[in-house]
Design an enzyme around this catalytic site. Sequence first.
Site, mmCIF file in Angstrom:
data_model
loop_
_atom_site.group_PDB
_atom_site.id
_atom_site.type_symbol
_atom_site.label_atom_id
_atom_site.label_comp_id
_atom_site.label_asym_id
_atom_site.label_seq_id
_atom_site.Cartn_x
_atom_site.Cartn_y
_atom_site.Cartn_z
ATOM 1 C CG ASP A 90 4.437 -9.680 -5.035
ATOM 2 O OD1 ASP A 90 4.475 -9.232 -3.889
ATOM 3 O OD2 ASP A 90 5.447 -9.799 -5.750
ATOM 4 C CG LEU A 130 -1.772 -1.340 1.268
ATOM 5 C CD1 LEU A 130 -2.578 -1.397 2.553
ATOM 6 C CD2 LEU A 130 -2.683 -1.470 0.056
ATOM 7 N NE ARG A 131 5.304 0.640 -3.613
ATOM 8 C CZ ARG A 131 6.484 0.031 -3.707
ATOM 9 N NH1 ARG A 131 7.215 -0.178 -2.630
ATOM 10 N NH2 ARG A 131 6.924 -0.392 -4.875
#
Lengths: 328, 424
Positions: B307, B65-66
């Site tokens: 992924d 989700l960064r």
Amino acid sequence: MKNPQLDANKALIHLLSTEGLPRAVLEQILDRAAEYVTEMEQGHKKFPVLPGKSVFNLFFENSTRTRTTFEIAAKRLSADVINLNINASSTAKGETLLDTIHNLEAMGADLFVVRHAQSGAAHLISQHVKPGIAVVNAGDGRHAHPTQALLDMYTIRHFKGDFTGLRVAIVGDILHSRVARSQIHALSTLGCPEIRVIAPKTLLPVGVEQLGVHVYHDMAAGLKDVDVVAMLRLQNERMSGAYLPSTQEFFKYYGLTADKLALARPDAIVMHPGPMNRGVEIDSAVADGHQAVILPQVTFGIAVRMAVMALVAENQARAVAHNKGYAA
Amino acid sequence: MKPTVIRNGRLLCPAHGLDQTGDLYLADGNIVAINEAPAGFVAEREIDATGLLVMPGLVDLSARLREPGFEYKATLASEMAAAVAGGVTSVVCPPDTDPPLDEPGLVTMLRQRARNLDLARVYPVGALTKGLNGEDLTELAELRDAGCVAFSQANHPIVNLQVLYRAMQYAATFDIELRLRAQEPTLAGDGVAHDGEYASRLGLTGIPVIAETVAINTITELMRVTGARVHLRLVSSAAGLALVRQAKSDGLPLTCDISINHLHLADIDIGYFDSLFRFDPPLRSVRDREAIHTALLDGTIDAICSDHTPVDDDAKLVPFAEAEAGATGLELLLPLTLSWADAHKVPLHLALARITTAPAAMLGFEASLRPGCRADLALVDLDDYWMVTPAALKSQGKNTPFNGREVRGKVKYTLVKGKVVYTA
């Protein structure tokens, strides 16, 4: 998949690799080079092929020899030559490879000669340059060094006449060698029936047999009855990383000596892409011997690079004119 | 949530094999009945699902989700929107943010921010070592209490096996699950592609299959003595899957997943150095990909994950070896699983189990249409074929090797806790 080196008419617009190029294209390059060789032997040193064109020698990896031969070749074609040695670390600090390319395009580049430490760098550049700008790969990582392989092909053809009856042995660090890969593809396409690679198992890439070569680990067996011995340069850094124990041991088992060369055909030629490590991959007696064609390789290299640059520039110009015709 | 009825859908439940047209009744965040309304049920919302597949929401075992730290690649808001657009109702996120999820406060904050967005559920995986340094254990039990469902190093190695051994002993003490990548770092070296004929041809440095098999052997040996539970992330090779199959039949508490990328692609797809095909682990040979298909069918592989890895363009517009690995995937998990099922004639409920029931079981809940289960649902038009394009994706990550490919299956509604969180 479309070969990115060819336009719709199968004309060479970039030279990125010898892989996938039709035999006719390879022969066209060799034939053009032969014309330049003949004319240069008659004393011509300047050819009005690329007047007003700017050739950018873009070396992200150090090389004096290759860069110089490209420079001479471009100057003989009457092009303006700009040499740029770009230390890889300075690009790491900020500007990306493609930013560098776009900046040089803005300065009016017509042809990029590129050497880069990463495999595929020349492909990447060729995908992002403007139409009409040609890219010539002067070595990318372990992938390809097509002009070296082409000058080797020129040399073989010069001394042997034809590829279809030849046994060629490529000796040394195949794993890390872009020269070896480009030689193998060019030899296969030109019809060489037997290509051998000779190296210890640590210096051979996985699945190398599938490139169409016979694998030997023993010099005596591998050199038997060959017509051409193509030596490769062994980098000193291979002594670390457990590829090899020492240069001495490598020379004993894989160095080319007169004794080992005697197993080849009596008229076999010995090539080396330079710079040579005497006493590591090749003995001085062989390097300076009558079977060595290492200096003619250098001379032919100029003509081959002239031929490549002339052809891609001509074909790019034709493609641009053709597209303009459509637009009008 | 409002009491809701979903009318006339094709109700498909991979958990108990249900596949029939009917109505589904939802109340208080749960499924309360199938076909017959419970006594006193008054629907305040009705969704017409005629022509749509009604299935449990997808559970994605790995989606980056960064946030925090990589907001220029993606944000929690953009990626949660992508999740529900892809029918994904539960997202497991690896710990390789910046800073990594190695402190309870970071985990609490992430969960709180996800709750505020009120889209999909987020299940954080904690960092196994501090800063993912591979040396010093994080406070595993504290992090678990803060909401971490498992612990991993993401793609960062543990070089020192003493550290891995103790991490597994300590995790086993608290019955904590570890999610490990099976890749021996000293054998992977600086490789960037499968060590096969194609990488040799391109002159790319290879990562040999033995990097995976040696790691699996090491991990399973350590499992035998420590009793730790392990989930292997992204097993990539035929030989690796054979070892997993053996370990499972030996009764070890081992599970594993693969990604949609490895399900569909192989090393030769790299073509002329296309960095969109750069993955970690690398895309392996066609033969390895065939082994992945077999292992999915025989249960050696438990789950398919996306992924999901949003990567900015700048990180891909560089030579292959310098490109950041990974691809966007949250919105492709369902269509690419369906493509696989179509191509290999896999029964729909078996294929969908790998992205719903099986991964949910690893998180300790039941993904099912059974009354009493969570009303986390995806309503899908199976006959809607669509083209993967940057514009078609909600994710901030537009990088995908499937760009330009036509895929099947479009999510029309996504419900979480009985509430509609996405409508196409």
